[in-house]
Scaffold this motif. Structure first.
Motif, PDB file in Angstrom:
ATOM      1  N   MET B   1       0.823  -1.207   0.000  1.00 20.20           N
ATOM      2  CA  MET B   1       0.000   0.000   0.000  1.00 20.20           C
ATOM      3  C   MET B   1       0.858   1.258   0.000  1.00 20.20           C
ATOM      4  SD  MET B   1      -3.074  -0.145  -0.492  1.00 20.20           S
ATOM      5  CE  MET B   1      -4.767  -0.403  -0.061  1.00 20.20           C
ATOM      6  N   ALA B   2       1.778   1.282   0.957  1.00 21.62           N
ATOM      7  CA  ALA B   2       2.656   2.454   1.077  1.00 21.62           C
ATOM      8  C   ALA B   2       3.456   2.652  -0.202  1.00 21.62           C
ATOM      9  CB  ALA B   2       3.590   2.296   2.273  1.00 21.62           C
ATOM     10  N   ALA B   3       3.859   1.509  -0.801  1.00 17.66           N
ATOM     11  CA  ALA B   3       4.647   1.600  -2.032  1.00 17.66           C
ATOM     12  C   ALA B   3       3.813   2.221  -3.149  1.00 17.66           C
ATOM     13  CB  ALA B   3       5.144   0.221  -2.433  1.00 17.66           C
ATOM     14  N   ILE B   4       2.551   1.805  -3.198  1.00 17.49           N
ATOM     15  CA  ILE B   4       1.665   2.350  -4.235  1.00 17.49           C
ATOM     16  C   ILE B   4       1.461   3.843  -4.006  1.00 17.49           C
ATOM     17  CG2 ILE B   4      -0.695   2.302  -5.133  1.00 17.49           C
ATOM     18  CD1 ILE B   4      -0.657  -0.735  -4.545  1.00 17.49           C
ATOM     19  N   ASP B   5       1.259   4.201  -2.718  1.00 18.17           N
ATOM     20  CA  ASP B   5       1.093   5.612  -2.378  1.00 18.17           C
ATOM     21  C   ASP B   5       2.296   6.418  -2.840  1.00 18.17           C
ATOM     22  OD1 ASP B   5      -1.319   5.243  -1.311  1.00 18.17           O
ATOM     23  OD2 ASP B   5      -0.753   5.508   0.786  1.00 18.17           O
ATOM     24  N   ARG B   6       3.508   5.839  -2.584  1.00 17.06           N
ATOM     25  CA  ARG B   6       4.702   6.593  -2.911  1.00 17.06           C
ATOM     26  C   ARG B   6       4.868   6.691  -4.428  1.00 17.06           C
ATOM     27  NH1 ARG B   6       9.315   4.162  -0.077  1.00 17.06           N
ATOM     28  NH2 ARG B   6      10.061   3.566  -2.131  1.00 17.06           N
ATOM     29  N   ARG B   7       4.530   5.589  -5.111  1.00 19.11           N
ATOM     30  CA  ARG B   7       4.605   5.630  -6.569  1.00 19.11           C
ATOM     31  C   ARG B   7       3.661   6.696  -7.110  1.00 19.11           C
ATOM     32  NH1 ARG B   7       4.907   0.100  -8.593  1.00 19.11           N
ATOM     33  NH2 ARG B   7       3.557   0.682 -10.325  1.00 19.11           N
ATOM     34  N   PHE B   8       2.451   6.762  -6.528  1.00 18.70           N
ATOM     35  CA  PHE B   8       1.469   7.750  -6.969  1.00 18.70           C
ATOM     36  C   PHE B   8       1.976   9.161  -6.694  1.00 18.70           C
ATOM     37  CE2 PHE B   8      -2.495  10.237  -6.253  1.00 18.70           C
ATOM     38  CZ  PHE B   8      -2.963  10.170  -7.554  1.00 18.70           C
ATOM     39  N   ALA B   9       2.565   9.341  -5.507  1.00 18.52           N
ATOM     40  CA  ALA B   9       3.092  10.654  -5.147  1.00 18.52           C
ATOM     41  C   ALA B   9       4.193  11.066  -6.111  1.00 18.52           C
ATOM     42  CB  ALA B   9       3.617  10.638  -3.713  1.00 18.52           C
ATOM     43  N   THR B  10       5.053  10.109  -6.478  1.00 14.28           N
ATOM     44  CA  THR B  10       6.116  10.412  -7.428  1.00 14.28           C
ATOM     45  C   THR B  10       5.523  10.772  -8.785  1.00 14.28           C
ATOM     46  OG1 THR B  10       7.338   8.693  -6.293  1.00 14.28           O
ATOM     47  CG2 THR B  10       8.316   9.556  -8.305  1.00 14.28           C
ATOM     48  N   TRP B  11       4.501  10.002  -9.175  1.00 12.37           N
ATOM     49  CA  TRP B  11       3.856  10.258 -10.461  1.00 12.37           C
ATOM     50  C   TRP B  11       3.254  11.658 -10.478  1.00 12.37           C
ATOM     51  CZ3 TRP B  11      -1.132  11.184 -12.288  1.00 12.37           C
ATOM     52  CH2 TRP B  11      -1.312  10.989 -13.665  1.00 12.37           C
ATOM     53  N   CYS B  12       2.584  12.012  -9.371  1.00 15.03           N
ATOM     54  CA  CYS B  12       1.990  13.351  -9.274  1.00 15.03           C
ATOM     55  C   CYS B  12       3.061  14.423  -9.288  1.00 15.03           C
ATOM     56  CB  CYS B  12       1.167  13.495  -7.986  1.00 15.03           C
ATOM     57  SG  CYS B  12      -0.291  12.484  -7.965  1.00 15.03           S
ATOM     58  N   GLY B  13       4.166  14.153  -8.585  1.00 12.45           N
ATOM     59  CA  GLY B  13       5.225  15.148  -8.478  1.00 12.45           C
ATOM     60  C   GLY B  13       5.889  15.421  -9.809  1.00 12.45           C
ATOM     61  N   GLY B  14       5.801  14.473 -10.723  1.00  9.05           N
ATOM     62  CA  GLY B  14       6.491  14.621 -12.004  1.00  9.05           C
ATOM     63  C   GLY B  14       5.691  15.359 -13.051  1.00  9.05           C
ATOM     64  N   ARG B  15       4.507  15.802 -12.673  1.00  9.61           N
ATOM     65  CA  ARG B  15       3.663  16.458 -13.671  1.00  9.61           C
ATOM     66  C   ARG B  15       2.743  17.465 -12.971  1.00  9.61           C
ATOM     67  NH1 ARG B  15       2.914  12.142 -16.239  1.00  9.61           N
ATOM     68  NH2 ARG B  15       4.412  11.141 -14.885  1.00  9.61           N
ATOM     69  N   PRO B  16       2.222  18.440 -13.725  1.00  5.98           N
ATOM     70  CA  PRO B  16       1.285  19.387 -13.097  1.00  5.98           C
ATOM     71  C   PRO B  16      -0.044  18.691 -12.817  1.00  5.98           C
ATOM     72  CG  PRO B  16       1.562  19.902 -15.420  1.00  5.98           C
ATOM     73  CD  PRO B  16       2.460  18.747 -15.137  1.00  5.98           C
ATOM     74  N   PHE B  17      -0.047  17.881 -11.773  1.00  8.61           N
ATOM     75  CA  PHE B  17      -1.197  17.016 -11.510  1.00  8.61           C
ATOM     76  C   PHE B  17      -2.453  17.815 -11.199  1.00  8.61           C
ATOM     77  CE2 PHE B  17      -3.839  14.513  -8.590  1.00  8.61           C
ATOM     78  CZ  PHE B  17      -4.142  13.467  -9.437  1.00  8.61           C
ATOM     79  N   ALA B  18      -2.338  18.766 -10.266  1.00  7.83           N
ATOM     80  CA  ALA B  18      -3.511  19.550  -9.861  1.00  7.83           C
ATOM     81  C   ALA B  18      -4.071  20.331 -11.052  1.00  7.83           C
ATOM     82  CB  ALA B  18      -3.151  20.496  -8.735  1.00  7.83           C
ATOM     83  N   ALA B  19      -3.166  20.876 -11.889  1.00  6.02           N
ATOM     84  CA  ALA B  19      -3.612  21.644 -13.055  1.00  6.02           C
ATOM     85  C   ALA B  19      -4.444  20.768 -13.976  1.00  6.02           C
ATOM     86  CB  ALA B  19      -2.402  22.208 -13.798  1.00  6.02           C
ATOM     87  N   GLY B  20      -3.955  19.539 -14.234  1.00  5.75           N
ATOM     88  CA  GLY B  20      -4.688  18.630 -15.101  1.00  5.75           C
ATOM     89  C   GLY B  20      -6.030  18.257 -14.518  1.00  5.75           C
ATOM     90  N   LEU B  21      -6.022  17.986 -13.214  1.00  4.79           N
ATOM     91  CA  LEU B  21      -7.263  17.592 -12.535  1.00  4.79           C
ATOM     92  C   LEU B  21      -8.308  18.706 -12.625  1.00  4.79           C
ATOM     93  CD1 LEU B  21      -8.164  15.102 -10.858  1.00  4.79           C
ATOM     94  CD2 LEU B  21      -7.642  16.424  -8.822  1.00  4.79           C
ATOM     95  N   LEU B  22      -7.858  19.945 -12.396  1.00  5.33           N
ATOM     96  CA  LEU B  22      -8.794  21.077 -12.446  1.00  5.33           C
ATOM     97  C   LEU B  22      -9.321  21.298 -13.854  1.00  5.33           C
ATOM     98  CD1 LEU B  22      -7.038  23.623 -10.062  1.00  5.33           C
ATOM     99  CD2 LEU B  22      -9.209  22.467  -9.691  1.00  5.33           C
ATOM    100  N   ALA B  23      -8.457  21.091 -14.858  1.00  2.00           N
ATOM    101  CA  ALA B  23      -8.904  21.269 -16.241  1.00  2.00           C
ATOM    102  C   ALA B  23      -9.963  20.231 -16.589  1.00  2.00           C
ATOM    103  CB  ALA B  23      -7.716  21.178 -17.199  1.00  2.00           C
ATOM    104  N   VAL B  24      -9.736  18.978 -16.172  1.00  2.00           N
ATOM    105  CA  VAL B  24     -10.729  17.921 -16.425  1.00  2.00           C
ATOM    106  C   VAL B  24     -12.022  18.254 -15.694  1.00  2.00           C
ATOM    107  CG1 VAL B  24     -11.273  15.490 -16.013  1.00  2.00           C
ATOM    108  CG2 VAL B  24      -9.025  16.116 -16.876  1.00  2.00           C
ATOM    109  N   ALA B  25     -11.896  18.699 -14.441  1.00  2.00           N
ATOM    110  CA  ALA B  25     -13.091  19.058 -13.658  1.00  2.00           C
ATOM    111  C   ALA B  25     -13.855  20.187 -14.339  1.00  2.00           C
ATOM    112  CB  ALA B  25     -12.691  19.462 -12.244  1.00  2.00           C
ATOM    113  N   ALA B  26     -13.126  21.173 -14.871  1.00  2.00           N
ATOM    114  CA  ALA B  26     -13.776  22.295 -15.552  1.00  2.00           C
ATOM    115  C   ALA B  26     -14.569  21.802 -16.756  1.00  2.00           C
ATOM    116  CB  ALA B  26     -12.721  23.317 -15.989  1.00  2.00           C
ATOM    117  N   GLY B  27     -13.944  20.930 -17.543  1.00  2.00           N
ATOM    118  CA  GLY B  27     -14.624  20.393 -18.723  1.00  2.00           C
ATOM    119  C   GLY B  27     -15.869  19.624 -18.343  1.00  2.00           C
ATOM    120  N   LEU B  28     -15.770  18.795 -17.318  1.00  2.00           N
ATOM    121  CA  LEU B  28     -16.914  17.989 -16.896  1.00  2.00           C
ATOM    122  C   LEU B  28     -18.029  18.890 -16.376  1.00  2.00           C
ATOM    123  CD1 LEU B  28     -15.260  14.895 -15.161  1.00  2.00           C
ATOM    124  CD2 LEU B  28     -16.221  15.084 -17.461  1.00  2.00           C
TER     125      LEU B  28
END
Lengths: 201, 118
Positions: B1-28
């Motif tokens: 579990m922790a490993a998955i969390d950390r992988r996800f955190a790394t994935w998020c850290g490598g890209r403008p995650f919040a920006a993408g999420l907000l853009a998708v939310a705006a479209g929806l």
């Protein structure tokens, strides 16, 4: 978050100072845009649909009016499809009740308080309508497929329809399931988003 | 579990995650607002198509921000532009909510600095 030395090559970060500048500038631009539409300098387009959608107006002066019975997609419920090629609307209000996980939220827009709103190709699909109306050159009982109004909407052949060159509607209160307008030129636009039920009527 | 969390955190850290999420939310938000009821548009007008197209653009922009983080600035500028377009053609940008989400998304993406370009 932090700029660790062994950060993987893919890690990036948000430069918050730059974000602050950009978001401020774009919010200012957005404010200008809202101001431009509120003062009727820019036309806006609308397409709304929803079973809780309400539309009211103090006075509507429409040209190229046509109305017929249509069915919603999947023929769920019959609606009065109401079209106007152009209309001047005073005291316009439309509101939608949006169900959210934290309860209902009302979105209400009002315009045309001082000067009327200009609408083109206005099409309202009404489930209920109460109003006082005066029509000029009214033709009743024409075939819904043969409406020659300028909005371009037509119904099914054999269905009842009526149309008028000109119509003046006062105290319009309607439950609409959808509305589309080619363009609206708003005057004195105000939009409020409020929790709870705060609809036009 | 922790490993998955950390992988996800790394994935998020490598890209403008919040920006993408907000853009998708705006479209929806923009595309779902007109169809919150059960009836879909009976008479499809220019407004309906406009909100659909802007919403598609915003969702695509959000996904593109996650997929191509090194292009965040170009995509962010596009998302910002779509926010203004949405206001004009899509029910005042989903009654302002979608426009504001897209504005923040675009600004976040423009302010993103990828790790590669030190």
């Amino acid at each position: 978050m932090t700029e660790d030395a062994p950060a993987p090559h893919s890690a990036g970060r948000t430069r918050w100072s730059r974000f602050a500048v950009i978001v401020t500038v774009s919010l200012a631009l957005a404010g200008g845009l809202v101001y431009a539409t509120a003062s009727a300098a820019l036309p806006t387009s609308f397409a709304l649909s929803g079973k809780n959608f309400k539309f009211s107006a103090k006075r509507v002066e429409g040209k190229g009016f046509a109305q017929f019975v249509g069915l919603g997609q999947g023929s769920r419920s019959p609606m009065a499809v109401t079209g106007m090629a152009s209309a001047l609307v005073s005291g316009l209000c439309f509101s939608a009740l949006v169900p959210t996980p934290v309860g209902s939220v009302t979105i209400r827009a009002e315009a045309g308080g001082d000067r009327p709103v200009e609408a083109r190709n206005l099409v309202l699909n009404l489930t209920e309508m109460r109003a006082e109306a005066t029509a000029t050159n009214l033709s009743l009982g024409i075939d819904a497929a043969r409406i020659d109004g300028a909005t371009g909407i037509t119904g099914r052949a054999g269905d009842y329809a009526h149309q008028a060159d000109r119509i003046v509607i006062t105290d319009l209160k309607a439950n609409a399931s959808t509305t589309t307008a080619g363009t609206f030129r708003m005057t004195g636009l105000s939009i409020v988003v409020k929790p709870g039920r705060q609809e036009c009527f | 579990m922790a490993a998955i969390d950390r992988r996800f955190a790394t994935w998020c850290g490598g890209r403008p995650f919040a920006a993408g999420l907000l853009a998708v939310a705006a479209g929806l938000e923009i595309v779902l607002l007109p169809i919150t009821g059960y009836e879909f548009l009976l008479v499809q007008g220019i407004g309906g198509i406009g909100s659909l197209l802007t919403a598609i653009g915003l969702v695509a922009g959000g996904v593109a921000l996650w997929r191509y983080p090194h292009r965040a600035r170009v995509i962010g500028a596009g998302v910002l532009l779509l926010a203004f377009v949405a206001y004009l053609v899509a029910n005042l940008g989903g009654f302002l909510v979608g426009m504001l989400l897209a504005l923040v998304a675009g600004s976040l993406a423009l302010a993103w600095q990828s790790g590669d370009a030190r």
